[in-house]
Design an enzyme around this catalytic site. Structure first.
Site, PDB file in Angstrom:
ATOM      1  N   HIS A 500      56.241 -17.499  48.131  1.00  0.00           N
ATOM      2  CA  HIS A 500      55.806 -16.230  48.714  1.00  0.00           C
ATOM      3  C   HIS A 500      56.240 -15.049  47.871  1.00  0.00           C
ATOM      4  CE1 HIS A 500      54.563 -17.189  53.002  1.00  0.00           C
ATOM      5  NE2 HIS A 500      53.620 -16.485  52.428  1.00  0.00           N
ATOM      6  N   GLU A 737      22.916 -20.640  43.080  1.00  0.00           N
ATOM      7  CA  GLU A 737      24.235 -21.272  42.998  1.00  0.00           C
ATOM      8  C   GLU A 737      24.143 -22.773  43.220  1.00  0.00           C
ATOM      9  OE1 GLU A 737      26.895 -19.406  45.795  1.00  0.00           O
ATOM     10  OE2 GLU A 737      25.381 -19.314  47.362  1.00  0.00           O
ATOM     11  N   ASP A 761      29.869 -21.631  42.703  1.00  0.00           N
ATOM     12  CA  ASP A 761      29.225 -22.824  43.264  1.00  0.00           C
ATOM     13  C   ASP A 761      28.334 -23.504  42.243  1.00  0.00           C
ATOM     14  OD1 ASP A 761      30.173 -23.297  45.889  1.00  0.00           O
ATOM     15  OD2 ASP A 761      29.259 -21.410  46.485  1.00  0.00           O
ATOM     16  N   CYS A 808      27.252 -12.675  40.060  1.00  0.00           N
ATOM     17  CA  CYS A 808      28.314 -12.205  40.949  1.00  0.00           C
ATOM     18  C   CYS A 808      29.437 -13.229  41.073  1.00  0.00           C
ATOM     19  CB  CYS A 808      27.768 -11.847  42.321  1.00  0.00           C
ATOM     20  SG  CYS A 808      27.108 -13.261  43.204  1.00  0.00           S
TER      21      CYS A 808
END
Ligand code: PEP
Ligand code: MG
Length: 885
Positions: A500, A737, A761, A808
């Site tokens: 973290h 995609e 993708d 994109c």
């Protein structure tokens, strides 16, 4: 309601008659006391053994409805140290009512103990009360003694049939990362709100569903079987509901746009880091889901661990240490060392009543402070605080500490033991995601211990300007309490790159190295340091020349960033004058503001599924409109491409549980899900078309595989336009995609106004490699020639019909890929908002001619590595593709 049966034969008396104020005053809970005539303690109901005292004089049983029953044989019998006792059961064992639990020697007890009277009481009195107690009479083993009533009105019965019958529901864990912290918290929160107790059975172990820590400790992974168990009326429905909730839990979104080397650890300004602009994947530590892994980072990590061994000897007060990069960047500053002092804990308590009260006071204090902090935090910092808030009231942790207190230990000892036992269990799972939670547990341990000692929560010194914090390890709560404007860097002897603290440091834009080894602890306060979290080196007290060189590099970087920011608002053209539009990918109003400030020319992809991630009901038309309108407003008239919901695959959504699928990435996803639930699509289209001005918005359809899908959505869009009396045409685009959409791009593009290539993708489906697969992460590379050829086919098809084609996906945010994309004919990029200035400045140095020849060569290569090598070799200042630094 549960009936408890007598564990002993003897005389049953009210608790008030117990010669011990802790029991008599019901400080541990309500119940009865039996003066025994027999020598064997029996189970008062069916349940599970929670604990057997080390001195074997007491046993705690958890009934199936969740009531915890303490059976304490005799008074002051702890002092016998087990003499005269024989335990017949073990913690964790399942017992039936009447089963022998302990045998004891009445003579030994009569000689050594203050009294033989044996209290039987309910320790979780906050949730259960007792009724119809039979006292003042002789009892036999198995006689009914009193009833346990759930405060929540549960009518479950522990052992009777009918409505009280045990219900079990088994299913396979669908989540890619198993039951880690967030799903565990979702289950625990659901379970806490139910009247009936729910257990989760897996790998032969049981966890109380109200305890996130216990659920995590089951180590449930993707594909494991888990069984939910509950009793009582409505149990079946409750379990079904919980199952649907688990099936619908959303895994955090991937760092989809994140370019290698800058994404999960991108250097952001503190303001951006805390403004919610941070990548959600960072907040959850999902490093394994990076679209493309930074090879240099992997190398640094490997070398870092090798370096750690080298760093083990001898500790250095000057020189150089190797570490693992946790947050990229360069820092020059002075060391502020933080020596963590172990908090001393006394084992013996000062009375059960006193320690119990202290325990509650300390938790109240820490909880109040965390709640206050939560109000002022966002992004990753808020995630840390939320985890701490979850753990401070964790059912099992608290119960375990209370049990230890009831055995005469101090509250501090009890809390430390409870936390460390859980931490050990999580560590032993060997799952890095669980190990990250150990940080949170240990952090919370010391917060409560400090509150018990009446001390301030952190011992961090006030920071001077340009402080580089050096510590063994750093707790997340310590980091979030630091003045980020003064913190130049972080060096940790221990720690891991996915902890973290690493995530927070990245969100704050603070360079950090971890796993530097013990050598880091020899660094003296005030020593000059050069922290190079690009190469993984820490230079301690470097000589003047090295220091000056680092200062110069830092100054050049700052200057370059300033120059880039200053030019970010100017239209972007290549060196030979070709206009390239640079848009931003967005998922919130805050990100839209960041994008505009960084010179984005619009939004090329609004991932609408991320706007309503955590909800368990679908967002209404008004709620969606409010968000879209907010983003349109923040963009100040710039174009806004709104993608319809891309739910499914690795983006399940709680409010839309999808049928269980063998392979969700190849199942109901994107536009397929929208056409499967046209009611949701209609609401979304109405919300989009109601944004004012309507011509600012374009609709983008995800996961298109054929023109029929587009026509189906267009039909609905036309209906909605008629409903809303909108006469203007609305631009519709298709995402390319899937390989199928690229292969028939010429037919797809006929149906739409523009195309947008989703390289994340497209890469996953072309290479047949799961984009969330950690082992394959370094091979899931959008620069693979197969992917580049599909992009080239798409661009050619769009060009022929004079339609715009944008990229994109994450490839658009990668400096190495941008010249190739431009060379393939792409003229619009949609990228990570904060990278707009850097990418615009890169584009201004390129000529389309040089990009074309680079792209042509890339298309004919064999592997992604070869393409990367070519890009790196070509993109040098000397060859004219990159500016001189
Ligand atoms: C992509 O696949 O490249 C894309 C932009 O969509 P997402 O990452 O949201 O799936
Ligand atoms: Mg996609």
């Amino acid at each position: 309601m549960l009936t408890l049966h007598s564990p002993l034969s003897g005389w049953c008396a009210p608790l008030d008659e117990t010669p011990d104020e802790v029991f008599a005053q019901r400080l541990l809970g309500d119940g009865v006391a039996i003066d025994p005539t027999g020598d064997t303690l029996h189970a008062p109901c069916d349940g599970e053994i929670v604990s057997v005292a080390a001195s074997k004089h007491a046993v705690a049983v958890r009934a199936d409805i969740g009531a915890e029953i303490l059976l304490h044989v005799g008074i002051d019998t702890v002092a016998l140290n087990g003499e005269g006792f024989e335990a017949l059961v073990q913690p964790g064992e399942r017992v039936r009512q009447g089963q022998p639990l302990l045998k004891f020697n009445l003579d030994v007890l009569a000689r050594g103990a203050k009294s033989l009277i044996t209290p039987m009481l309910i320790t979780n009195g906050d949730r259960f009360s007792i009724a119809d107690a039979c006292v003042g009479l002789a009892v036999e083993v198995g006689d009914a003694l009193f009833k346990v009533v759930s405060e929540a009105g549960d009518t479950a019965s522990a052992s009777t049939g009918g409505a009280g019958q045990e219900q079990a529901l088994t299913f396979v864990v669908p989540l890619a990362h198993g039951i880690h912290a967030r799903p565990a918290a979702v289950i625990a929160n659901f379970a806490k709100a139910q009247a009936t107790e729910i257990s989760v059975l897996a790998h032969g172990r049981t966890a109380n569903a109200r305890s996130a820590v216990s659920l995590m400790a089951l180590g449930l992974k993707h594909g494991d079987e888990m069984t939910l168990i509950a009793n009582g009326a409505g149990a079946r429905a409750t379990l079904e509901h919980l199952k649907q909730l688990v099936l619908g839990i959303t895994e955090a979104p991937h760092a989809a746009d994140t370019p290698p080397g800058d994404g999960a650890k991108s250097a952001r300004s503190p303001a951006a880091g805390y403004s919610g602009a941070q990548d959600p994947a960072q907040a959850l530590g999902k490093r394994g889901q990076m679209g493309v892994q930074d090879p240099s980072q992997t190398r640094a990590a490997k070398e870092g661990f090798a370096g750690r061994e080298a760093n083990d000897s001898p500790p250095a007060t000057s020189g150089r240490l190797r570490g693992v990069i946790a947050s990229r960047g360069l820092a020059v500053g002075r060391a502020v060392t933080l020596k963590a002092a172990e908090i001393a804990v006394v084992e013996a308590g000062r009375g059960i009543g006193h320690e119990s009260a202290e325990f509650e006071r300390a938790r109240d204090e820490v909880r109040a402070r965390l709640n206050q902090l939560a109000q002022h935090s966002q992004g990753a910092a808020k995630d840390v605080i939320t985890a701490h808030l979850e753990f401070i009231d964790d059912w099992e942790l608290v119960a375990s500490a209370r049990r230890t207190i009831s055995r005469g230990k101090s509250a501090a000892f009890a809390w430390r033991r409870a936390v460390r036992d859980s931490a050990d269990t999580l560590r032993s799972l060997g799952d890095p995601r669980m190990a990250e939670r150990v940080d949170d547990l240990i952090d919370l341990e010391s917060q409560v211990l400090l509150a018990l000692n009446g001390e301030a929560p952190t011992a961090i010194p006030a920071l001077p300007e340009r402080a580089i914090l050096v510590a063994e390890d750093l707790k997340p709560s310590q980091l979030v309490s630091l003045d980020a404007t003064k913190l130049a860097g972080i060096c940790l002897a221990a720690g891991g790159p996915t902890s973290h603290v690493a995530i927070l440091a990245a969100a704050m834009g603070v360079p950090a190295l971890v796993a530097l080894g013990p050598g880091a602890l020899a660094v003296e306060d005030g020593a000059w340091l050069v922290l190079d979290a690009e190469q993984g080196n820490l230079s301690i007290s470097p000589d003047q020349i090295a220091l000056a060189a680092a200062e110069q590099t830092l100054a050049q970087r700052r200057q370059r960033q300033q120059t880039e920011r200053a030019a970010a608002h100017v239209d972007c053209r290549t060196a030979d004058g070709v206009r390239i539009e640079v848009f931003a990918n967005l998922a919130s109003i805050a990100e839209a503001q960041v994008a505009v400030a960084h010179g984005a020319e619009g939004c090329g992809l609004l991932r609408t599924e991320f706007l309503f991630l955590e909800r368990d009901s679908a967002p209404s038309e008004e709620e969606q409109l409010q968000q879209y309108q907010g983003i349109a407003g923040a963009l100040e008239g710039r174009p806004l491409v709104i993608r319809t919901l891309d739910i499914g695959g690795d983006k399940p959504i709680p409010y839309l549980p999808l049928p269980a699928e063998e392979n969700p990435a190849l199942g109901l996803r994107g536009v397929r899900t929208s056409l499967w639930r046209p009611d949701l699509l209609r609401v979304q289209l109405r919300a989009i078309l109601r944004v004012h001005p309507v011509e600012q918005c374009r609709v983008l359809l995800p996961m298109i595989t054929d023109p029929a899908e587009i026509r189906a959505v267009r039909r609905m869009l036309d209906e909605v336009r008629r409903e809303l009396s909108i006469n203007e045409p609305v631009q519709v685009g298709a995402m390319v995609e899937t390989p199928s959409s690229a292969v028939i791009a010429a037919r797809i593009v006929r149906e739409v106004d523009f195309l947008s290539i989703g390289t994340n993708d497209l890469t996953q489906y072309t290479l047949a490699m799961d984009r969330g697969h950690a082992e394959l992460a370094h091979r899931i590379d959008g620069l693979h020639p197969a992917v580049l050829n599909l992009i080239a086919m798409t661009v050619d098809a769009a060009d022929e019909q004079d339609k715009l084609v944008a990229v994109c996906g994450g490839l658009a945010s990668e400096p190495a890929a941008v010249p190739i994309l431009i060379g393939l004919g792409v003229r619009e990029l949609s990228v990570v908002p904060t990278l707009v200035p850097q990418l615009k400045s890169l584009i201004r140095t390129l000529t389309v001619e040089a990009c074309r020849s680079l792209a042509q060569r890339a298309l004919s290569l064999d592997t992604a590595e070869a393409v990367r090598a070519l890009a790196n070799e070509t993109m040098t200042p000397a060859r004219g593709l990159l500016p001189a630094q």
